[in-house]
Write a protein that holds these residues in place. Structure first.
Motif, PDB file in Angstrom:
ATOM      1  N   ASP A 246      39.254  35.903  40.396  1.00  0.00           N
ATOM      2  CA  ASP A 246      38.667  37.172  40.814  1.00  0.00           C
ATOM      3  C   ASP A 246      37.736  36.912  42.001  1.00  0.00           C
ATOM      4  O   ASP A 246      36.902  36.014  41.950  1.00  0.00           O
ATOM      5  CB  ASP A 246      37.886  37.746  39.622  1.00  0.00           C
ATOM      6  CG  ASP A 246      37.039  38.929  40.026  1.00  0.00           C
ATOM      7  OD1 ASP A 246      37.623  39.991  40.268  1.00  0.00           O
ATOM      8  OD2 ASP A 246      35.798  38.763  40.113  1.00  0.00           O
ATOM      9  N   ASP A 247      37.918  37.694  43.066  1.00  0.00           N
ATOM     10  CA  ASP A 247      37.140  37.452  44.289  1.00  0.00           C
ATOM     11  C   ASP A 247      35.633  37.525  44.065  1.00  0.00           C
ATOM     12  O   ASP A 247      34.880  36.768  44.670  1.00  0.00           O
ATOM     13  CB  ASP A 247      37.552  38.435  45.386  1.00  0.00           C
ATOM     14  CG  ASP A 247      38.813  37.962  46.107  1.00  0.00           C
ATOM     15  OD1 ASP A 247      39.208  36.786  45.917  1.00  0.00           O
ATOM     16  OD2 ASP A 247      39.402  38.764  46.859  1.00  0.00           O
ATOM     17  N   ASP A 248      35.198  38.434  43.199  1.00  0.00           N
ATOM     18  CA  ASP A 248      33.755  38.536  42.960  1.00  0.00           C
ATOM     19  C   ASP A 248      33.238  37.281  42.273  1.00  0.00           C
ATOM     20  O   ASP A 248      32.175  36.754  42.593  1.00  0.00           O
ATOM     21  CB  ASP A 248      33.444  39.749  42.080  1.00  0.00           C
ATOM     22  CG  ASP A 248      33.584  41.042  42.875  1.00  0.00           C
ATOM     23  OD1 ASP A 248      33.581  40.971  44.114  1.00  0.00           O
ATOM     24  OD2 ASP A 248      33.704  42.105  42.249  1.00  0.00           O
ATOM     25  N   ASP A 249      34.025  36.812  41.301  1.00  0.00           N
ATOM     26  CA  ASP A 249      33.639  35.611  40.573  1.00  0.00           C
ATOM     27  C   ASP A 249      33.607  34.416  41.542  1.00  0.00           C
ATOM     28  O   ASP A 249      32.678  33.602  41.526  1.00  0.00           O
ATOM     29  CB  ASP A 249      34.656  35.379  39.442  1.00  0.00           C
ATOM     30  CG  ASP A 249      34.377  34.114  38.665  1.00  0.00           C
ATOM     31  OD1 ASP A 249      33.261  33.997  38.114  1.00  0.00           O
ATOM     32  OD2 ASP A 249      35.267  33.226  38.606  1.00  0.00           O
ATOM     33  N   LEU A 250      34.628  34.357  42.418  1.00  0.00           N
ATOM     34  CA  LEU A 250      34.671  33.258  43.380  1.00  0.00           C
ATOM     35  C   LEU A 250      33.471  33.322  44.314  1.00  0.00           C
ATOM     36  O   LEU A 250      32.875  32.295  44.646  1.00  0.00           O
ATOM     37  CB  LEU A 250      35.979  33.310  44.186  1.00  0.00           C
ATOM     38  CG  LEU A 250      37.258  33.020  43.388  1.00  0.00           C
ATOM     39  CD1 LEU A 250      38.493  33.225  44.271  1.00  0.00           C
ATOM     40  CD2 LEU A 250      37.256  31.602  42.831  1.00  0.00           C
ATOM     41  N   ALA A 251      33.097  34.534  44.708  1.00  0.00           N
ATOM     42  CA  ALA A 251      31.955  34.669  45.614  1.00  0.00           C
ATOM     43  C   ALA A 251      30.678  34.219  44.917  1.00  0.00           C
ATOM     44  O   ALA A 251      29.870  33.478  45.483  1.00  0.00           O
ATOM     45  CB  ALA A 251      31.835  36.115  46.091  1.00  0.00           C
ATOM     46  N   THR A 252      30.513  34.656  43.678  1.00  0.00           N
ATOM     47  CA  THR A 252      29.333  34.254  42.921  1.00  0.00           C
ATOM     48  C   THR A 252      29.267  32.732  42.808  1.00  0.00           C
ATOM     49  O   THR A 252      28.210  32.116  42.999  1.00  0.00           O
ATOM     50  CB  THR A 252      29.384  34.867  41.500  1.00  0.00           C
ATOM     51  OG1 THR A 252      29.464  36.276  41.647  1.00  0.00           O
ATOM     52  CG2 THR A 252      28.178  34.489  40.674  1.00  0.00           C
TER      53      THR A 252
ATOM     54  N   ALA B 555      31.579  46.696  47.737  1.00  0.00           N
ATOM     55  CA  ALA B 555      31.802  45.868  48.918  1.00  0.00           C
ATOM     56  C   ALA B 555      32.626  44.645  48.548  1.00  0.00           C
ATOM     57  O   ALA B 555      32.474  44.074  47.468  1.00  0.00           O
ATOM     58  CB  ALA B 555      30.463  45.435  49.497  1.00  0.00           C
ATOM     59  N   MET B 556      33.477  44.246  49.464  1.00  0.00           N
ATOM     60  CA  MET B 556      34.243  43.033  49.287  1.00  0.00           C
ATOM     61  C   MET B 556      33.315  41.855  49.559  1.00  0.00           C
ATOM     62  O   MET B 556      32.551  41.869  50.509  1.00  0.00           O
ATOM     63  CB  MET B 556      35.383  43.025  50.290  1.00  0.00           C
ATOM     64  CG  MET B 556      36.067  41.708  50.445  1.00  0.00           C
ATOM     65  SD  MET B 556      37.431  41.860  51.606  1.00  0.00           S
ATOM     66  CE  MET B 556      36.534  42.165  53.122  1.00  0.00           C
ATOM     67  N   ARG B 557      33.387  40.873  48.706  1.00  0.00           N
ATOM     68  CA  ARG B 557      32.470  39.755  48.904  1.00  0.00           C
ATOM     69  C   ARG B 557      33.151  38.542  49.494  1.00  0.00           C
ATOM     70  O   ARG B 557      32.513  37.673  50.052  1.00  0.00           O
ATOM     71  CB  ARG B 557      31.812  39.395  47.578  1.00  0.00           C
ATOM     72  CG  ARG B 557      30.870  40.502  47.083  1.00  0.00           C
ATOM     73  CD  ARG B 557      30.291  40.168  45.730  1.00  0.00           C
ATOM     74  NE  ARG B 557      29.553  38.923  45.731  1.00  0.00           N
ATOM     75  CZ  ARG B 557      29.265  38.242  44.630  1.00  0.00           C
ATOM     76  NH1 ARG B 557      29.651  38.711  43.449  1.00  0.00           N
ATOM     77  NH2 ARG B 557      28.598  37.114  44.697  1.00  0.00           N
ATOM     78  N   LYS B 558      34.450  38.442  49.317  1.00  0.00           N
ATOM     79  CA  LYS B 558      35.106  37.222  49.780  1.00  0.00           C
ATOM     80  C   LYS B 558      36.499  37.528  50.295  1.00  0.00           C
ATOM     81  O   LYS B 558      37.244  38.278  49.682  1.00  0.00           O
ATOM     82  CB  LYS B 558      35.224  36.254  48.603  1.00  0.00           C
ATOM     83  CG  LYS B 558      36.133  35.085  48.908  1.00  0.00           C
ATOM     84  CD  LYS B 558      36.450  34.267  47.687  1.00  0.00           C
ATOM     85  CE  LYS B 558      37.555  33.268  47.989  1.00  0.00           C
ATOM     86  NZ  LYS B 558      38.876  33.881  48.170  1.00  0.00           N
ATOM     87  N   ASP B 559      36.837  36.987  51.418  1.00  0.00           N
ATOM     88  CA  ASP B 559      38.213  37.101  51.881  1.00  0.00           C
ATOM     89  C   ASP B 559      38.716  35.803  52.474  1.00  0.00           C
ATOM     90  O   ASP B 559      39.840  35.698  52.895  1.00  0.00           O
ATOM     91  CB  ASP B 559      38.360  38.235  52.916  1.00  0.00           C
ATOM     92  CG  ASP B 559      37.664  37.928  54.239  1.00  0.00           C
ATOM     93  OD1 ASP B 559      37.028  36.861  54.347  1.00  0.00           O
ATOM     94  OD2 ASP B 559      37.760  38.757  55.145  1.00  0.00           O
ATOM     95  N   VAL B 560      37.866  34.801  52.470  1.00  0.00           N
ATOM     96  CA  VAL B 560      38.229  33.588  53.199  1.00  0.00           C
ATOM     97  C   VAL B 560      39.143  32.689  52.368  1.00  0.00           C
ATOM     98  O   VAL B 560      38.977  32.547  51.166  1.00  0.00           O
ATOM     99  CB  VAL B 560      36.964  32.830  53.646  1.00  0.00           C
ATOM    100  CG1 VAL B 560      36.159  32.387  52.439  1.00  0.00           C
ATOM    101  CG2 VAL B 560      37.310  31.639  54.511  1.00  0.00           C
ATOM    102  N   LEU B 561      40.132  32.171  53.046  1.00  0.00           N
ATOM    103  CA  LEU B 561      41.006  31.199  52.394  1.00  0.00           C
ATOM    104  C   LEU B 561      40.394  29.841  52.688  1.00  0.00           C
ATOM    105  O   LEU B 561      40.517  29.329  53.784  1.00  0.00           O
ATOM    106  CB  LEU B 561      42.391  31.273  53.013  1.00  0.00           C
ATOM    107  CG  LEU B 561      43.384  32.109  52.230  1.00  0.00           C
ATOM    108  CD1 LEU B 561      44.731  32.073  52.926  1.00  0.00           C
ATOM    109  CD2 LEU B 561      43.512  31.608  50.806  1.00  0.00           C
ATOM    110  N   ALA B 562      39.697  29.293  51.700  1.00  0.00           N
ATOM    111  CA  ALA B 562      38.863  28.142  51.998  1.00  0.00           C
ATOM    112  C   ALA B 562      39.586  26.817  51.861  1.00  0.00           C
ATOM    113  O   ALA B 562      38.994  25.766  51.973  1.00  0.00           O
ATOM    114  CB  ALA B 562      37.633  28.159  51.106  1.00  0.00           C
ATOM    115  N   LYS B 563      40.876  26.853  51.598  1.00  0.00           N
ATOM    116  CA  LYS B 563      41.546  25.584  51.363  1.00  0.00           C
ATOM    117  C   LYS B 563      41.948  24.924  52.676  1.00  0.00           C
ATOM    118  O   LYS B 563      42.304  25.585  53.639  1.00  0.00           O
ATOM    119  CB  LYS B 563      42.784  25.859  50.521  1.00  0.00           C
ATOM    120  CG  LYS B 563      43.233  24.648  49.743  1.00  0.00           C
ATOM    121  CD  LYS B 563      44.335  25.023  48.810  1.00  0.00           C
ATOM    122  CE  LYS B 563      45.528  24.149  49.069  1.00  0.00           C
ATOM    123  NZ  LYS B 563      46.673  24.590  48.301  1.00  0.00           N
TER     124      LYS B 563
END
Ligand code: GTP
Ligand code: SAM
Ligand code: SF4
Ligand code: MG
Lengths: 407, 614
Positions: A246-252, B555-563
């Motif tokens: 989950d993107d939120d979990d990953l961000a946290t 709000a979207m917090r993450k979109d980066v493909l960090a690999k």
């Protein structure tokens, strides 16, 4: 396994197009050596790697060093023919797969071949990736003696149920031991972590971070779990057997990781990479982000020389056959046009803490930086010094930043 | 079967019979037409297929007739050869304009009634249309082969309706062909032949046309006076344009070229001109050398009942959409459109339709016949708004509903006729009441069947009223309606705001009592459809400045493909290129990126209707 990109067909002898030698003197040169073997395949992994069972015996593995050396011969010939000056390798990186599945002598043989063909720069960085469960103290010592300077362990997590979900076979207590062996051998140490594994709580992640820090590594990579097409994990997610990250979990978890690492004296130098001091950054990987030249040896390996990117056939047998026939194992390539080179420069440059010089952007696009600063994605102080450096929020939204900069 | 089929252009009017088949939807018009095509020999057994005249894929898939089709058939009666022009018409209320133009080309009408269903709402509506045109009505009960058929009962109902004796109702089966030959005889005997002045300058009425990619515009006419001949120059009386007649002929049931067309004949013209504006339904065609002085009275333009914006999904298809509409309009005279712009959807057209089925068919035909991908906004009716300062505004697009001091809003109403078994009176009344209807009268057609007449707001019935009616009457009720002016009503405009900006495509005019549920539903729906942005996006439903519902896209917090892909930068760059491609398909509402698909999904189901179903 991840598919290779589409591209044009490279010439059978692997000859490089004219022009790639331009400015080569200003670019560092590195060698990547891929070792496409693993004892078992982890469910999330789409790297080019095969188990002995998949290959029908260990024959490919036994002859692998020899085959790889052939590609190094080819590399030397092709680069010279393209008019590139002989540049000693500033960095060498053994990646996998599981490099330490090969006898240390095989890796040493390959490293020797690199220095014979190209020479090793005075303070060359030589890294080997190693899996905690199979690496030995002897092997580490032997590698260090032969010139390896750095080892990167695939720790991933310190929490048993997370390791199990990731199909990792080592136990958490194995990591401090192998780190001690590495340090005893005089090697710098890096640890790879994965966060966001299904079932991993924030507390689990915190525990993994602290366990990693307790090993006192010089360097840390923390990757969010990516569900790659074609992996067992992707199938399980599609079937609804496991929840997708989950993107939120990953961000946290990213923010937590960044806080914890910063609190222990680490600083980020690339979106997913932290080091204790600037000298501890992985110079080989920096070469990727900086657009340097490198030759990637091995099945599925990617190379870049002066705006030409190419990649090798993926199957070890096809790879060996191409080389045995005296040809190049390249499967496809791209000769980047100016627009593509610019896109890559921006795409890669913004990921670094050193940032992207604003002057890389065409004048008429530079105002975009201001908008990104206003949105809290780009650091205002750096921007005033004409560099695009991501804020932490910006690191998490780096794709948005890149899309905005490129318009 | 006729041995000596009369030759087109050389058939005296007294050997011609022009008739159409009219009925409620599904009562078997096209099937009866099939048997006529076979019995008269114009289609042989090998070529025959069910509903032969439903030529469009969309008609065949849906099992309904959308376009009237005229066919010339030979028939022998009492030792003489006749030419019968039969027009199969659609039954659905949305296509009654097709029926009315067909009626104007005929002297007689076969009024078909399903012997297992009896009279239904469009039976009445079409009968009245035919009577207005002074046509000879031939009442016919169809489907007498069905075990459930009650021909005696319905013969009585039908006879009472048209004021004849039950024995005057013919009985046929379009399925078995039973009674069809006799019906054709009756048509010859009872339908009057066309009358016209053969020596006068030619006057032919354009009742339909179609664009053919190979042949250009094909125009269908009925000759009233004089004659039209191949190769002569013709004049379109309204546009004064002249053309050479490259081909003239009859449809039987495929185009058959002829030397010309004389008084009372029905056929087609081809001038080879590709300009679609040259042929206007309702116009009069005459000879250019010897033009008629007065044109025929054309058709009354149908009044669009519902409006919707049609937009190409790919903005660059806008010119193609314009051209497609121009061409489709030839074959669908009821379609009206004018350009409009939407901040959310770009350039498109505000189109007027006769009903929702008409909208659906037009959209589908545009997509299929012209290879377009379209998005249509939620349909609405037209409103008359009077401002306090006395200015009047006609609103066909809810987003154009005026702000400021509105004195009165009027909405269109219809006179609706519902026919149903008397058992269902209660539930029909309940439904009509919910939909703000007023009962105008009720009559028993027979002991157990009633006709109920209501005045209802058009906006309340165009959407799902009919489905509701059917489900409350186990499918036994039928509905017909016609426009009946407009009345003042308590209507408000609900706007949907994304991040504070109204999205024009989502504005709706709804009754005050339904505003809240519309707002809640729409905001909720959009919350699920709008992807997260780098900032929080409030979604609000508002009446003027008053917010009545609110949702949030976090709000979207993450979109980066960090690999790190082991140096596979190519893959990373291609991903970015794909994202950029995707972004191009995004519409910007202020700073909010909304994927085209979200608009489509949000507009796919009419919310006002969906809400009523609950
Ligand atoms: N048993 C039986 N079924 C019939 C007869 N005539 C028509 N049908 C069936 O009734 C249905 C409707 O027939 P159509 O001929 O398409 O009806 P229509 O009046 O042309 O319908 P629209 O054009 O949509 O108004 C089809 O399923 C036919 O097979 C008949 O005489 N007997
Ligand atoms: C290709 S692996 C090779 C190293 C070694 N075989 C191992 O697994 O430890 C390099 C690193 O990539 C990361 N990685 C591999 N697949 C990943 C995925 N699907 N999502 C996130 N990180 C991944 C892991 O952290 C791994 O240590
Ligand atoms: S050990 Fe490393 S390379 Fe091998 S399958 Fe697992 S993650 Fe992939
Ligand atoms: Mg039909």
């Amino acid at each position: 396994m991840s598919a290779l990109p589409d591209g044009e067909r490279p010439p059978p002898d692997g000859a490089l197009p004219p022009g790639c030698a331009e400015g080569a003197g200003d670019r560092a040169f590195g060698v990547y050596l891929h070792v496409p073997f693993c004892a078992v395949r982890c469910g999330y992994c789409d790297f080019t790697t095969y188990t002995a069972a998949e290959l029908g015996g260990g024959a490919d593995q036994a002859r692998y060093a020899e085959t790889a050396c052939r590609e190094l011969d080819l590399a030397a010939t092709v680069l010279a023919a393209a008019g590139l000056p002989r540049r000693p390798a500033a960095t060498v990186f053994f990646g996998g797969g599981t490099p330490t599945l090969l006898p240390a002598d095989d890796l040493v043989r390959m490293l020797d071949a690199v220095s014979e063909r190209f020479g090793l720069a005075a303070a060359a960085e030589v890294t080997v990736e190693a899996n905690p469960e199979s690496v030995t103290a002897d092997a580490l010592a032997r590698l260090a003696a032969a010139g390896v300077t750095r080892v990167s362990f695939g720790m991933q997590s310190a929490v048993p149920h997370v390791l199990a979900t990731l199909d990792r076979v080592h136990t958490p207590d194995r990591v401090p031991r192998v780190v001690d062996w590495a340090r005893d051998a005089g090697l710098a140490v890096s640890l790879d972590l994965i966060y966001g594994t299904p079932g991993e709580s924030v507390a689990d992640w915190s525990a993994s971070l602290h366990a990693a820090l307790a090993c006192m590594p010089d360097h840390l990579s923390a990757y969010p779990l990516v569900v790659e097409d074609g992996t067992r994990l992707a199938v399980d997610v599609r079937r609804g057997l496991v929840a997708p990250p989950d993107d939120d979990d990953l961000a946290t978890k990213y923010e937590l990781g960044d806080d914890v690492l910063a609190g222990s004296g680490f600083s980020w130098y690339e979106v997913s990479n932290w080091s204790r001091d600037p000298a501890g950054a992985c110079r080989h990987n920096l070469g990727y982000w900086n657009g340097d030249d490198w030759w990637g040896v091995g099945p599925g390996a990617h190379s870049h020389v002066g705006g030409v990117r190419w990649w090798n056939v993926r199957h070890p047998r096809a790879y060996a056959e191409r080389l045995a026939d005296g040809g190049s194992p390249a499967a496809g390539r791209e000769v980047l046009d100016a627009g593509q080179q610019h896109a890559e420069r921006v795409l890669l440059g913004v990921r670094l803490a050193s940032g992207l010089p604003v002057t890389v952007l065409p004048t008429e696009h530079r105002h975009r930086v201001r908008g990104l600063v206003a949105d809290g994605l780009v650091d205002p102080g750096a921007a005033s010094r004409n560099r695009v450096v991501l804020t932490r929020r910006g690191r998490l939204l780096a794709d948005t930043v890149v899309r905005t900069l490129l318009g | 079967m006729a041995r000596t089929a009369p030759t087109p252009s050389a058939t005296p009017p007294d050997a011609i019979r022009n008739f159409c088949i009219i009925a409620h939807i599904d009562h078997g018009k096209s099937t009866l037409a099939d048997r006529m095509l076979q019995i008269t020999g114009v289609v042989d057994a090998r070529q025959m297929r069910d509903q032969y005249l439903d030529r469009m894929d969309i008609e065949r898939e849906r099992g309904i007739t959308i376009k009237s089709q005229a066919v010339r058939m030979p028939w022998e009666f009492d030792g003489r050869s006749y030419a019968l022009n039969m027009i199969d018409t659609p039954g659905h209320v949305d296509f009654s304009y097709e029926v009315s133009r067909s009626l104007a080309a005929c002297e007689g009408a076969v009024l078909l009634v399903d012997a297992a269903q009896g009279i239904e709402a469009q039976t009445l509506a079409n009968l009245y249309l035919a009577l207005e045109n002074d046509l000879t009505i031939i009442p016919v009960l169809n489907k007498i082969d069905l075990p459930a058929a009650q021909p005696d009962k319905y013969a009585e109902e039908l006879a009472r309706l048209i004021g004849t004796d039950p024995s005057a109702c013919r009985r046929v089966s379009g399925k078995t062909g039973d009674g069809v030959a006799r019906l054709l005889d009756d048509i010859v005997r009872e339908v009057p032949p066309p009358v016209g002045d053969a020596d006068a300058p030619a006057r032919a009425m354009i009742f339909d046309s179609v664009y053919d990619i190979y042949r250009g515009v094909v125009t269908y006419v009925r000759v009233i006076d004089g004659r039209l001949s191949a190769r002569e120059r013709i004049l379109m009386m309204s546009t004064r344009a002249t053309h050479e007649l490259l081909e003239i002929g009859v449809i039987s049931p495929e185009p058959v070229p002829s030397a010309g067309l004389g008084v009372g004949e029905v056929g087609y013209l081809i001038t080879g001109v590709k300009d679609v504006r040259q042929s206007k339904v309702g116009d009069t065609v005459t000879n250019s050398a010897k033009p008629a002085t007065g044109a025929l009275a054309g058709y009354r333009d149908p009044k669009p009942m519902v409006f919707s914006g049609l937009y190409p999904i790919d903005g660059s298809d806008y010119p193609a959409l314009r051209e497609a509409l121009d061409k489709l309009k030839l074959n669908d005279a009821a379609l009206v459109y004018e350009p409009e712009t939407s901040a959310a959807l770009g350039f498109g057209f505000r189109c007027g339709f006769l009903g929702l089925l008409h909208l659906e068919i037009v959209r589908e035909r545009l997509e299929r016949e012209f290879d377009l991908d379209l998005i249509s906004t939620a349909p609405n009716v037209v409103y008359q708004v009077t401002m306090e300062d006395g200015t009047e505004v006609v609103v066909t697009n809810p987003s154009e509903f005026p702000g400021g001091k509105v004195a009165e809003v009027r909405e269109p109403v219809v006179r609706a006729t519902v026919l149903a078994p008397s058992d269902y009176i209660g539930s029909i009344m309940e439904l009509c009441q919910q939909r703000r209807g007023t009962l105008r009268g009720m009559d028993y057609l027979s002991e157990d069947r009633v006709e109920m007449r209501y005045t209802l707001p058009l906006a309340e019935i165009v959407f799902d009223f009919f489905d509701q009616l059917k489900s409350r009457t186990r499918g036994y009720a039928s509905l017909d309606y016609e426009a009946d002016g407009d009345v003042a009503a308590d209507l408000v405009k609900v706007d949907i705001l994304l991040h504070g900006e109204a999205v024009d495509a989502f504005s709706a005019i709804v009754h005050k009592d339904k505003a809240y549920s519309y707002g809640v539903e729409m905001a909720g729906r959009l919350r699920k459809l709008i992807p997260r942005q780098q900032f929080e996006v409030p979604i609000q439903a508002a009446i003027g400045a008053r917010v009545i519902a609110r949702e949030n896209v976090r709000a979207m917090r993450k979109d980066v493909l960090a690999k790190c892909y082991g140096g596979d930068i190519t893959r990373k760059r291609k991903l970015l290129e794909k994202q950029k491609e995707g972004k191009r398909r995004m519409k910007m509402v202020g700073r909010v990126e909304v994927p085209q698909e979200a608009f489509i999904a949000a507009l796919t189901n009419d919310v006002a209707g969906a809400d009523k179903r609950k």
